[in-house]
Every structure is written in C-alpha cells, then in structure tokens.
Design an enzyme around this catalytic site. Structure first.
Site, mmCIF file in Angstrom:
data_model
loop_
_atom_site.group_PDB
_atom_site.id
_atom_site.type_symbol
_atom_site.label_atom_id
_atom_site.label_comp_id
_atom_site.label_asym_id
_atom_site.label_seq_id
_atom_site.Cartn_x
_atom_site.Cartn_y
_atom_site.Cartn_z
ATOM 1 N N ASP A 14 -13.177 10.336 74.989
ATOM 2 C CA ASP A 14 -12.163 10.901 74.090
ATOM 3 C C ASP A 14 -12.851 11.875 73.135
ATOM 4 O O ASP A 14 -14.069 11.833 72.965
ATOM 5 C CB ASP A 14 -11.450 9.797 73.292
ATOM 6 C CG ASP A 14 -10.281 10.347 72.456
ATOM 7 O OD1 ASP A 14 -9.736 11.414 72.820
ATOM 8 O OD2 ASP A 14 -9.915 9.731 71.442
ATOM 9 N N SER A 15 -12.030 12.690 72.476
ATOM 10 C CA SER A 15 -12.582 13.581 71.454
ATOM 11 C C SER A 15 -13.054 12.776 70.235
ATOM 12 O O SER A 15 -13.898 13.237 69.484
ATOM 13 C CB SER A 15 -11.512 14.579 71.022
ATOM 14 O OG SER A 15 -10.371 13.880 70.571
ATOM 15 N N TYR A 46 -9.544 18.142 69.008
ATOM 16 C CA TYR A 46 -9.478 19.128 70.071
ATOM 17 C C TYR A 46 -8.145 19.893 70.058
ATOM 18 O O TYR A 46 -8.092 21.053 70.411
ATOM 19 C CB TYR A 46 -9.580 18.427 71.440
ATOM 20 C CG TYR A 46 -10.967 18.145 71.956
ATOM 21 C CD1 TYR A 46 -12.070 18.050 71.111
ATOM 22 C CD2 TYR A 46 -11.173 17.961 73.320
ATOM 23 C CE1 TYR A 46 -13.333 17.781 71.623
ATOM 24 C CE2 TYR A 46 -12.428 17.698 73.838
ATOM 25 C CZ TYR A 46 -13.514 17.597 72.979
ATOM 26 O OH TYR A 46 -14.761 17.327 73.495
ATOM 27 N N CYS A 77 -7.818 10.415 76.472
ATOM 28 C CA CYS A 77 -7.374 11.482 75.567
ATOM 29 C C CYS A 77 -6.199 12.183 76.231
ATOM 30 O O CYS A 77 -6.343 12.753 77.321
ATOM 31 C CB CYS A 77 -8.519 12.464 75.340
ATOM 32 S SG CYS A 77 -8.061 13.874 74.317
ATOM 33 N N ASN A 78 -5.048 12.138 75.574
ATOM 34 C CA ASN A 78 -3.858 12.791 76.135
ATOM 35 C C ASN A 78 -4.022 14.301 76.166
ATOM 36 O O ASN A 78 -3.554 14.969 77.081
ATOM 37 C CB ASN A 78 -2.634 12.452 75.290
ATOM 38 C CG ASN A 78 -2.184 11.023 75.465
ATOM 39 O OD1 ASN A 78 -1.291 10.739 76.241
ATOM 40 N ND2 ASN A 78 -2.799 10.099 74.742
ATOM 41 N N THR A 79 -4.690 14.828 75.136
ATOM 42 C CA THR A 79 -4.828 16.279 75.030
ATOM 43 C C THR A 79 -5.632 16.813 76.214
ATOM 44 O O THR A 79 -5.203 17.754 76.895
ATOM 45 C CB THR A 79 -5.504 16.634 73.689
ATOM 46 O OG1 THR A 79 -4.707 16.066 72.650
ATOM 47 C CG2 THR A 79 -5.625 18.126 73.491
ATOM 48 N N GLU A 156 -9.845 9.582 61.917
ATOM 49 C CA GLU A 156 -11.276 9.894 61.829
ATOM 50 C C GLU A 156 -11.824 9.601 60.430
ATOM 51 O O GLU A 156 -12.996 9.317 60.249
ATOM 52 C CB GLU A 156 -11.527 11.363 62.218
ATOM 53 C CG GLU A 156 -11.214 11.677 63.682
ATOM 54 C CD GLU A 156 -12.091 10.931 64.685
ATOM 55 O OE1 GLU A 156 -13.292 10.758 64.408
ATOM 56 O OE2 GLU A 156 -11.572 10.521 65.751
ATOM 57 N N CYS A 188 -0.997 10.230 72.049
ATOM 58 C CA CYS A 188 -2.344 10.510 71.535
ATOM 59 C C CYS A 188 -2.970 9.148 71.256
ATOM 60 O O CYS A 188 -2.367 8.318 70.568
ATOM 61 C CB CYS A 188 -2.265 11.326 70.256
ATOM 62 S SG CYS A 188 -3.876 11.495 69.437
ATOM 63 N N THR A 189 -4.154 8.919 71.797
ATOM 64 C CA THR A 189 -4.739 7.579 71.673
ATOM 65 C C THR A 189 -5.113 7.238 70.220
ATOM 66 O O THR A 189 -5.210 6.067 69.872
ATOM 67 C CB THR A 189 -5.968 7.436 72.593
ATOM 68 O OG1 THR A 189 -6.840 8.560 72.385
ATOM 69 C CG2 THR A 189 -5.560 7.392 74.051
ATOM 70 N N HIS A 190 -5.299 8.260 69.394
ATOM 71 C CA HIS A 190 -5.572 7.980 67.972
ATOM 72 C C HIS A 190 -4.405 7.242 67.307
ATOM 73 O O HIS A 190 -4.596 6.492 66.360
ATOM 74 C CB HIS A 190 -5.808 9.283 67.207
ATOM 75 C CG HIS A 190 -7.194 9.833 67.362
ATOM 76 N ND1 HIS A 190 -7.636 10.418 68.527
ATOM 77 C CD2 HIS A 190 -8.235 9.891 66.490
ATOM 78 C CE1 HIS A 190 -8.896 10.826 68.358
ATOM 79 N NE2 HIS A 190 -9.273 10.514 67.131
#
Ligand code: DGL
Length: 283
Positions: A14-15, A46, A77-79, A156, A188-190
């Site tokens: 993931d980012s 990202y 990461c979905n993006t 983050e 979005c995994t976040h």
C-alpha cells in the site's frame, strides 16, 4: 516443488498505513504464511498525483517486492488497484490480487436494496473503479460515491478518533447518508480505521463491507487453488517495510500485530526503493 513455493512469502503493498489492516487480516486467517508488507509512506498520499506518477511509483514498489520472490502479491490499495492493476498483473509472474473486485463481490452479496455507497479517494472515484466492478457483477446496482481526500492524511497522522475526525467523516458521508444506501464500501484501505465512526453515523441498518476480510478470502482461494497454502504448523514471520519509518507506523504495528510483536516474530525495516525499471504501458 509445490512445498518449496508454499514457503515463499506473501507480499502486501500500500502507499501507507491503510494496507496494514489487510495484512493484519491475512495474518489472522493464514498464520503460517511468511508475510512481507511494504508501505510507501515517503510518498503517501498517492491519490492526489497523476495516473502516470501513481503507476510509476507502484511499479517501483513492485520491483522491490518481487526481489523477495513472493508467491503472490496483494495490492492493498484501491487507488493503485483502480489505476494500474491490470498492467501490474500482466507484468508479474505470480498472482496479483487487488482489493476492488473482492470488495465489490462482498457488497453485491450484502445489499438488499441494490443501493450501495462508495467512499473512496479522488483517484478511485474519478476512475469509476467500483461503478465498473458493479456494472460487471450486478448492473442494476445504484452507486452513490463520495471522495474523501482528507482521511488518508489523518490516518498517517494517527488521528482516527475524536471530534475532528468525526466531523470530517460526517462531511464526506453526507451525500451517502442522504441517499439511503443499505451497504457501504470503503474504497480506500486507510478508511478502515474510521469504521467505528462510520458505523455510528450510518446506523446499524447499513452494512459496512469488510475489505480486509473479502481480500484475504480471495487470496486464500487463489492459494488453495494453486496448492500454495503453507501447511507448516508454526507461525510465519512478518516483515514490515516502509520507505519512511516513524512513530506513527510503529504505533499501528503495535496495535495490529500485538501478539507477533510480543513473540518477536515481526520486524519493521526501512525500504530503499530501487530506481524505476518497468516502463508503464497503457494507463
Ligand atoms: N490506501 C490507499 C487506497 O486504498 C490510499 C491511497 C493514497 O495514498 O492516496 O486507496
């Protein structure tokens, strides 16, 4: 030969910190597996970058992971899944599993009314990644999407509870709440870290789809199909790489992998991403 492959690690990418929720679920379901996780935290988020740059960064991270000879790679990461999954999968000699299809499958199975909300990054909303997945799986689904760009930086920062995050989440969910969906996809995994707030705002009648679970089940299915599940009874190791290691990362690792940490089975290491080699083709 198969036994040898089975002991190769699983790589998860993931980012940033979002994908750790997917890695933690894989760990719960498949504890014998050796797990590698890479977060490109030096460059997160990202989603605010161009498609070409997201693809380039993802390819660089893939190079790093493939150097460890994994038996499968999960793009948590979905993006990246929405921008570059097909191309990455074509260029990779092992199975590549994204988060979008498993999550969309779980959502169409869960919905009764056929009205599904999707809260995602700007890039994923713009690419209409979930709209296309639903169109493939169940064309009569009505999708209401909302982009929620501030949620990634909040995660983050380690700021996922309290009044300010709740207000931000409330703002982004408003178009979805007013559309009376019965199912919510976190694109979005976040956003996994905000599930308690989201569930509270939406009420118990709305089902929030569990992306880490849906993705882990798909991974398990692919590994079982290829006879590549690690049958070793001992617990495997977890290595968390990040292009920037700091306290926020260490805190999340402590929360999500408490048992591995206390038993010394997890290490956190800084990753040097090698120069870009694979040229992105079409994006
Ligand atoms: N976890 C990533 C996703 O699922 C975050 C994207 C970003 O870095 O902006 O989309």
């Amino acid at each position: 030969m198969i036994a040898e492959r089975a002991s190769q690690p699983l790589a998860v990418f993931d980012s940033g910190l979002g994908g750790l929720t997917v890695a933690a679920e894989i760990r719960r379901r498949l504890p014998s597996e050796n797990l590698l996780f890479l977060a490109d935290r030096a460059r997160v988020p990202y989603a605010s970058q161009s498609v070409a740059l997201i693809a380039r960064w993802a390819a660089e991270c893939f190079d790093f992971l493939l150097a460890h000879d994994p038996k499968a790679v999960v793009i948590a990461c979905n993006t990246v899944s929405s921008v570059y999954l097909t191309e990455l999968a074509e260029q990779t000699p092992v199975p590549v599993i994204g988060v979008i299809m498993p999550t969309a499958h779980a959502a169409v199975e869960a919905t009764r009314s056929g009205r599904i909300g999707v809260v995602a990054t700007k890039a994923t909303v713009k690419r209409r990644a979930y709209d296309m997945a639903f169109a493939e799986l169940r064309p009569d689904v009505h999708v209401v999407s909302s982009a929620a760009p501030l949620l990634v930086p909040l995660v983050e920062e380690g700021w996922t509870a309290g009044e300010i995050p709740r207000k931000v989440v409330e703002h982004y969910l408003e178009p979805i709440v007013s559309s009376q969906v019965d199912t919510l996809v976190l694109g979005c995994t976040h956003y996994e870290y905000f599930v308690p707030i989201m569930q509270d705002l939406l009420g118990a009648q709305v089902r929030v789809i569990n992306t880490p679970l849906a993705t882990s089940l798909e991974l398990e299915r692919v590994l079982a199909h290829d006879s590549e599940l690690n049958r070793d009874r001992r617990r495997g190791t977890v290595t968390v790489y990040s292009t920037d290691v700091n306290e926020a990362l260490e805190r999340v690792v402590k929360d999500l992998f408490a048992e591995d940490l206390s038993e010394g089975r997890i290490t956190v290491q800084s990753a040097q991403i090698p120069p870009f080699r694979i040229a992105p083709r079409r994006v």
